[in-house]
Design a protein around this motif. Structure first.
Motif: not given
Length: 465
Positions: A118-129, A183-187
């Motif tokens: 539930g932490l927002t936003p979801t981290v999709t790239d650990p080097t950017l957020s 899931s696949q395609g959703t980091n």
């Protein structure tokens, strides 16, 4: 270097060939001392090369002696585990021989936690957020609030990778990784923290600044637990076992055991003479190599050092080493350990004799060998070989230095002689050239007068006068 001969003089008189022979003969006689020195340099160079070879061979023999110094140390012990899936042993220093029973009741677990849902936003790239906009965090590790340790974690940025790197470089002893649970395609990258030890603690992380200071960021996954075990049935009570936060425990002086799984195993630590046998075989090999090379210089007309008194000195040292004896019973000499010479002087190790002599006699073996610093065979042999192979004052190096000095002196004398011969050749060329020119001039005058006289005779006979 080679002697000079005239390459300048080219006469024009009928005696020019004789003059050339005079020059060649004079140069040849003048070159005799230099040629003798050139031959001596060749001999000395061969001696230096042979001395260097022998120095290397006997240095290797000394290394073989020194390797025996530790053969009755930790390398002479072996540790076995009846059930390696339960525990394995490693030895160091001066291990204690014996048999130990190790019972592992629990292998323990490492405490772990992961950043909460539930932490927002979801981290999709650990080097950017990241999971927070904070640059300072409080990491709490402990079983209770009263016994917890807190660590301030300062990051260089606000990304998830920045936070993981800061935790790993801190003194908290935690292992932080970035893991994708999407899931696949959703980091969906999360921070995963694991304790480096097995101990009953929980892990908490809160932001210390940013927009939401004090926010809890981790959700516990596992609470750590120590590894519990008993040694030789102690403690008797199963409710109060020994515990450790690391898999490696000190079972006895010099005996470390790594606990791996549930169950019971017997760790046996015993000493044997296998390492000494291996070291003695290396000594035998090095001895034979050195003696074979030494023998190439013995006998009439053999070797660069044939007739050198150094050979007798080296032979005397080797007799001292191989003939060493304490004069006592049991293991008192190399012969008693199974070292034997054949009819050609080749040394070998009789394994059966060695095994028989050393069985249940390791103390006696240790007393005979001693060490390179305190006494016994090893100190005597090492000291004797130092006298041969010391890189500064050893017999071989001293001899090499003497030979090299002689080569340097002879080469300088050869250079000086060559200069003298070159000067002699130049002077003789000049002198012979002058003599040849004078004779050539007289030959021309004689030819002129002879031709004029013949012409006068011809004229007289023809009635011209």
């Amino acid at each position: 270097m080679s002697s000079s001969s005239s390459a300048i003089f080219t006469g024009s008189s009928q005696f020019s060939g004789d003059f050339q022979q005079v020059i060649s003969r004079a140069v040849s006689f003048a070159s005799l001392p230099m040629q003798e020195m050139q031959s001596e340099v060749s001999t000395l160079t061969a001696q230096s090369a042979e001395l260097t070879t022998l120095n290397g061979d006997y240095s290797n023999l000394q290394l073989a002696v020194q390797s025996m110094d530790s053969a009755l140390g930790v390398s002479s012990y072996a540790a076995t585990s009846s059930t390696t899936a339960v525990a394995k042993a490693a030895l160091s220093g001066s291990p204690s021989a014996g048999s130990y029973t190790v019972e592992v009741d629990s292998v323990g677990t490492q405490a772990s936690a992961m950043s909460i849902d539930g932490l927002t936003p979801t981290v999709t790239d650990p080097t950017l957020s990241g999971i927070s906009d904070a640059t300072s965090y409080t990491l709490t590790v402990g079983a209770t609030l009263e016994t917890s340790n807190t660590y301030t974690i300062n990051t260089t940025g606000t990304t998830l990778s920045d936070l993981a790197n800061a935790i790993n470089s801190s003194s908290a002893g935690m292992q932080a990784t970035v893991v994708n649970v999407g899931s696949q395609g959703t980091n969906d990258y999360r921070l995963s923290i694991r304790d480096s030890k097995m101990e009953p603690v929980t892990i908490q992380l809160t932001s210390a600044n940013g927009n939401s200071p004090g926010t809890d960021l981790l959700s516990p996954l596992t609470t750590g637990a120590a590894t519990t075990y008993r040694v030789n049935g102690k403690p008797v009570s199963t409710s109060d076992p020994l515990s450790t936060s690391t898999p490696a425990i000190t079972l006895a002086p010099g005996v470390t055991v790594t606990l791996a799984g549930l169950g019971t195993t017997t760790i046996t630590v015993a000493q044997n003479a296998n390492a000494v046998s291996t070291a003695l075989q290396s000594f035998v090999n090095a001895y034979n190599t050195a003696q074979t090379e030494l023998d190439t210089n013995r006998g009439q007309g053999k070797g660069a050092l044939q007739g050198d008194s150094l050979l007798a000195s080296v032979a005397s040292v080797m007799q001292q080493i191989t003939g060493y004896s304490t004069g006592s019973s049991g293991i008192s000499s190399l012969t008693a350990l199974g070292l034997e010479f054949d009819q050609h002087g080749v040394l070998s190790l009789n394994s059966a004799t060695f095994a028989s002599a050393t069985q249940d006699n390791l103390t006696q073996l240790a007393n005979f060998l001693g060490s390179t610093t305190t006494g016994g065979f090893l100190k005597m042999a090492n000291d004797a070989l130092t006298g041969l192979s010391d890189p500064i004052s050893g017999l071989f190096q001293s001899s090499i230095n003497t030979v090299q000095d002689a080569i340097t002196r002879d080469n300088q004398s050869i250079s000086d002689d060559q200069t003298r011969i070159d000067t002699l050749t130049t002077n003789l060329d000049a002198q012979m050239a002058a003599a040849d020119a004078a004779i050539a001039s007289m030959e021309q005058q004689y030819s002129y007068m002879s031709e004029m006289y013949q012409q006068m005779q011809t004229n007289a006979q023809s009635g011209m006068y």
